[in-house]
Motif scaffolding. Sequence first.
Motif, short mmCIF file in Angstrom:
data_model
loop_
_atom_site.label_atom_id
_atom_site.label_comp_id
_atom_site.label_asym_id
_atom_site.label_seq_id
_atom_site.Cartn_x
_atom_site.Cartn_y
_atom_site.Cartn_z
N VAL A 159 -1.97 -1.69 10.39
CA VAL A 159 -1.54 -0.30 10.60
C VAL A 159 -2.74 0.60 10.27
O VAL A 159 -3.38 0.41 9.25
CB VAL A 159 -0.40 0.06 9.60
N THR A 160 -3.03 1.53 11.16
CA THR A 160 -4.10 2.50 10.86
C THR A 160 -3.49 3.61 10.02
O THR A 160 -2.47 4.18 10.39
CB THR A 160 -4.66 3.06 12.19
N VAL A 161 -4.11 3.88 8.87
CA VAL A 161 -3.52 4.85 7.94
C VAL A 161 -4.41 6.09 7.80
O VAL A 161 -5.40 6.05 7.06
CB VAL A 161 -3.31 4.20 6.54
N PRO A 162 -4.09 7.16 8.50
CA PRO A 162 -4.88 8.38 8.32
C PRO A 162 -4.63 8.95 6.92
O PRO A 162 -3.50 8.90 6.43
CB PRO A 162 -4.33 9.34 9.39
N VAL A 163 -5.68 9.45 6.32
CA VAL A 163 -5.55 10.07 4.98
C VAL A 163 -6.34 11.37 5.00
O VAL A 163 -7.54 11.37 5.27
CB VAL A 163 -6.12 9.15 3.87
N GLY A 164 -5.64 12.47 4.73
CA GLY A 164 -6.32 13.77 4.72
C GLY A 164 -7.19 13.91 3.48
O GLY A 164 -6.95 13.25 2.46
N TRP A 202 -8.34 4.52 -2.49
CA TRP A 202 -9.32 4.84 -1.44
C TRP A 202 -9.22 6.34 -1.19
O TRP A 202 -8.14 6.85 -0.84
CB TRP A 202 -9.01 4.02 -0.19
N ILE A 203 -10.32 7.03 -1.40
CA ILE A 203 -10.30 8.49 -1.45
C ILE A 203 -11.31 9.07 -0.46
O ILE A 203 -12.52 9.03 -0.70
CB ILE A 203 -10.65 8.96 -2.89
N PRO A 204 -10.84 9.58 0.68
CA PRO A 204 -11.79 10.15 1.62
C PRO A 204 -12.24 11.54 1.16
O PRO A 204 -11.46 12.28 0.55
CB PRO A 204 -10.98 10.25 2.92
N LEU A 205 -13.48 11.87 1.46
CA LEU A 205 -14.00 13.20 1.10
C LEU A 205 -14.06 14.11 2.33
O LEU A 205 -14.52 15.25 2.25
CB LEU A 205 -15.39 13.06 0.46
N LEU A 246 -3.46 4.06 -1.85
CA LEU A 246 -3.41 3.05 -2.91
C LEU A 246 -3.16 1.68 -2.29
O LEU A 246 -2.24 1.53 -1.47
CB LEU A 246 -2.27 3.39 -3.88
N LEU A 247 -3.97 0.72 -2.68
CA LEU A 247 -3.85 -0.63 -2.13
C LEU A 247 -3.68 -1.65 -3.24
O LEU A 247 -4.41 -1.61 -4.23
CB LEU A 247 -5.15 -1.03 -1.41
N TYR A 259 0.85 -1.20 0.00
CA TYR A 259 0.00 0.00 0.00
C TYR A 259 0.88 1.25 0.00
O TYR A 259 2.08 1.16 0.31
CB TYR A 259 -0.93 0.02 1.21
N LEU A 260 0.27 2.36 -0.31
CA LEU A 260 0.98 3.63 -0.31
C LEU A 260 -0.04 4.75 -0.11
O LEU A 260 -1.03 4.82 -0.86
CB LEU A 260 1.69 3.83 -1.66
N ALA A 261 0.18 5.58 0.89
CA ALA A 261 -0.69 6.74 1.08
C ALA A 261 -0.02 7.95 0.45
O ALA A 261 1.16 8.21 0.72
CB ALA A 261 -0.94 6.97 2.56
#
Length: 293
Positions: free
Chosen positions: A209-214, A161-164, A220-221, A16-18
């Motif tokens: 691992v918990t991955v915060p994403v702004g 994975w795209i948070p709004l 990307l998974l 994965y990659l944030a």
Amino acid sequence: MQLTATQIETFHHEGYLAVEGVLDSADLDPLIADFDVLVDEVAQDLYGEGVISEHYADEPFERRIALLSRAIGGSLQARVSFPNNLRRPLFDFLNNKKLHDLLEGLVGAEIYCHPCQHIRPKLPEGFVGPGYEDFAGKSPPHQDAGVLLPEADETLVVTSWIPLVNATEETGTLQVYPRAHRGEIRQHVHAPGYGLTIEPTQMPEVQPVTVPVGKGGVLLLHGRTPHGSEANRSDIVRWSMDLRWNDARQPSGRPLPGLLVRSEENPLTTYQDWLDAWKEVRADTQPRKMWRW
Ligand SMILES: O=C(O)CCC(=O)C(=O)O
Ligand SMILES: [Fe+2]
């Protein structure tokens, strides 16, 4: 923005990659504005059907669908997600060049926007009573490749994975099992109310691992990376989208209409093509095998 060689290596090594700061308000605002309009239309419908007695019209995007869901005692996700939502702003977003630039480093320059994709208004846990866990939006650990047909086993299907909204531990961002994407697809079983999950004896040995994403970031998974998410403990809706992409020349493992979004070899899918393809699917009454398990 293109991925650097180091980012590509990290993706393949970790699974994965944030990437923060991929999208800005010019990318996200039109889409969010349309979700607002859509939620308003849903509210009007529910009001018209006599199911709700209030529109919650003054509530912001981050709350309104939660109040409506609570009022009906059920989920409204299907009303705002694919394939009920095939609206133009969504199509335009799927054609966002910044996303394609990012994905090109992983899936190549012939890019297929995969038909297995979701829009998830994950409701705050406190809004949903017992028995409604399925729409509280917890996702049990799974591999996305585990929900596709075996024909796609050799296709690298990348999930973006795209948070709004800002996705944090509190709002129930994703949890990812690092370096657990190598090897065979793990056996999955049905978890009542939740969809498919990895069979307990096949769970990765590593801790997630918990991955915060702004907001504006993209996680990307790899299709075989186990991941899931815990409840949303905040008081806002964790709106997110999961969109998948693969090399258009390889099988997608999901016999539904996707979109060719970048290609030197073939014409791209137009908005009308997309609508027509879904119309055809709806008119086709033959049973279709969609999932491996
Ligand atoms: O949004 C979630 O909580 C789960 C998303 C997911 O499983 C995915 O993006 O593949
Ligand atoms: Fe997933």
